[in-house]
Motif scaffolding. Structure first.
Motif, short mmCIF file in Angstrom:
data_model
loop_
_atom_site.label_atom_id
_atom_site.label_comp_id
_atom_site.label_asym_id
_atom_site.label_seq_id
_atom_site.Cartn_x
_atom_site.Cartn_y
_atom_site.Cartn_z
N HIS A 9 21.70 70.68 18.69
CA HIS A 9 20.67 70.77 19.73
C HIS A 9 21.30 70.96 21.11
O HIS A 9 20.80 71.77 21.91
CB HIS A 9 19.80 69.51 19.72
N SER A 10 22.38 70.25 21.39
CA SER A 10 23.06 70.42 22.67
C SER A 10 23.55 71.85 22.84
O SER A 10 23.44 72.43 23.92
CB SER A 10 24.23 69.44 22.78
N ALA A 11 24.10 72.42 21.77
CA ALA A 11 24.58 73.80 21.83
C ALA A 11 23.43 74.75 22.16
O ALA A 11 23.60 75.70 22.95
CB ALA A 11 25.24 74.18 20.51
N ASP A 42 32.72 62.40 20.16
CA ASP A 42 32.76 63.48 19.18
C ASP A 42 33.55 64.67 19.73
O ASP A 42 33.24 65.18 20.80
CB ASP A 42 31.33 63.90 18.84
N GLU A 43 34.56 65.12 18.99
CA GLU A 43 35.44 66.19 19.48
C GLU A 43 34.69 67.50 19.66
O GLU A 43 34.96 68.25 20.60
CB GLU A 43 36.63 66.37 18.54
N ILE A 67 14.77 63.61 20.03
CA ILE A 67 16.19 63.39 20.27
C ILE A 67 16.72 62.30 19.34
O ILE A 67 17.79 62.41 18.75
CB ILE A 67 16.47 63.03 21.74
N ALA A 68 15.94 61.22 19.19
CA ALA A 68 16.32 60.15 18.26
C ALA A 68 16.40 60.68 16.83
O ALA A 68 17.30 60.31 16.06
CB ALA A 68 15.32 59.00 18.34
N LEU A 69 15.50 61.58 16.48
CA LEU A 69 15.51 62.18 15.15
C LEU A 69 16.75 63.06 14.96
O LEU A 69 17.40 63.02 13.91
CB LEU A 69 14.24 63.01 14.95
N ARG A 98 19.81 62.44 12.17
CA ARG A 98 20.10 63.44 11.14
C ARG A 98 21.37 64.23 11.43
O ARG A 98 21.66 65.21 10.73
CB ARG A 98 18.91 64.40 11.01
N GLY A 99 22.14 63.81 12.44
CA GLY A 99 23.39 64.48 12.73
C GLY A 99 23.24 65.87 13.32
O GLY A 99 24.14 66.72 13.18
#
Length: 245
Positions: A56-58, A93-94, A44-46, A50-51
């Protein structure tokens, strides 16, 4: 980012006073062909660095829709919790806000209740805009939980100002097979404080019958842990009460 390498595991949450199922926490799993199984606290930190965290959430939200939200048959008035971990980095973040709104609409339609978890160590970094976003989400019926509570530096005055619904007591307070008197006093103090503020408390990391019984006697409302049920792929048995496991 290879979406097919990521999967979701679901850990049940229980009412410790009745043993009833009360919801699930969604946990990310990465099975890398090169690295093997990578712990979430590492990847998760990675992903954040790396944006890739929204991507990942999607992926996780798509798995939730496929797995959990097909089940919406509940007793009248019962809406189990669907707990999802989020990063403070995402909240302004929108694109992420749009993901949350879409997920919440689907969760509500399936008679679940969305709960967003933020770890306590990030509390002191919350901006006014993030706190306002929490407030807006709560107005839409989304619950806000503080994870790993007891390990950070939040103070009572600051906690009182936050729009939150749940504190999750960190597993460090349950590391011994039976809690010491000092651990009991800390847990009781958290429970008393939370009750005064109208905040629910969940104990993490319950591993033994002794821990379960002590938490129940102290008045802790809900809990989770390997001693109750391990995180696992989705199936309907996850929703059984403790007495039927």
């Amino acid at each position: 980012y290879e979406p097919e390498q990521f999967s979701a595991a679901y850990q049940p949450l229980y009412n410790l006073q009745t043993g009833a199922f009360s919801g699930v926490e969604v946990l990310s799993r990465w099975n890398s062909p090169e690295l093997g199984t990578v712990p979430p606290d590492e990847f998760i930190a990675l992903a954040e660095a790396r944006g890739l965290i929204n991507l990942h959430s999607a992926r996780m939200f798509a798995l939730i829709e496929r797995d959990v939200l097909s089940w919406c048959s509940w007793e009248k008035g019962f809406k189990p919790i669907l707990a999802v971990n989020v990063s403070v980095q995402q909240i302004d973040d929108e694109a992420f806000k749009a993901l949350i709104l879409t997920l919440n609409n689907k969760v509500k339609a399936a008679n679940w209740q969305l709960e967003l978890e933020v770890i306590e160590s990030q509390l002191m970094t919350l901006s006014d805009t993030v706190i306002e976003q929490f407030t807006q989400w709560r107005e839409l019926g989304i619950r806000i939980a503080i994870d790993d509570f007891g390990t950070g530096y939040s103070c009572l005055a600051y906690l009182h100002s936050l729009p939150i619904d749940k504190l999750k007591i960190d597993r460090q307070f349950l590391q011994t097979q039976t809690q010491s008197r000092k651990e009991d006093q800390i847990i009781y103090a958290i429970l008393s404080m939370a009750n005064a503020l109208g905040i629910e408390v969940l104990a993490e990391g319950i591993e033994t019958p002794e821990q379960f019984e002590r938490l129940r006697q102290l008045g802790c409302q809900t809990g989770q842990g390997y001693g109750l049920a391990r995180p696992q792929p989705w199936h309907q048995r996850l929703m059984a009460p403790l007495k039927d496991l």
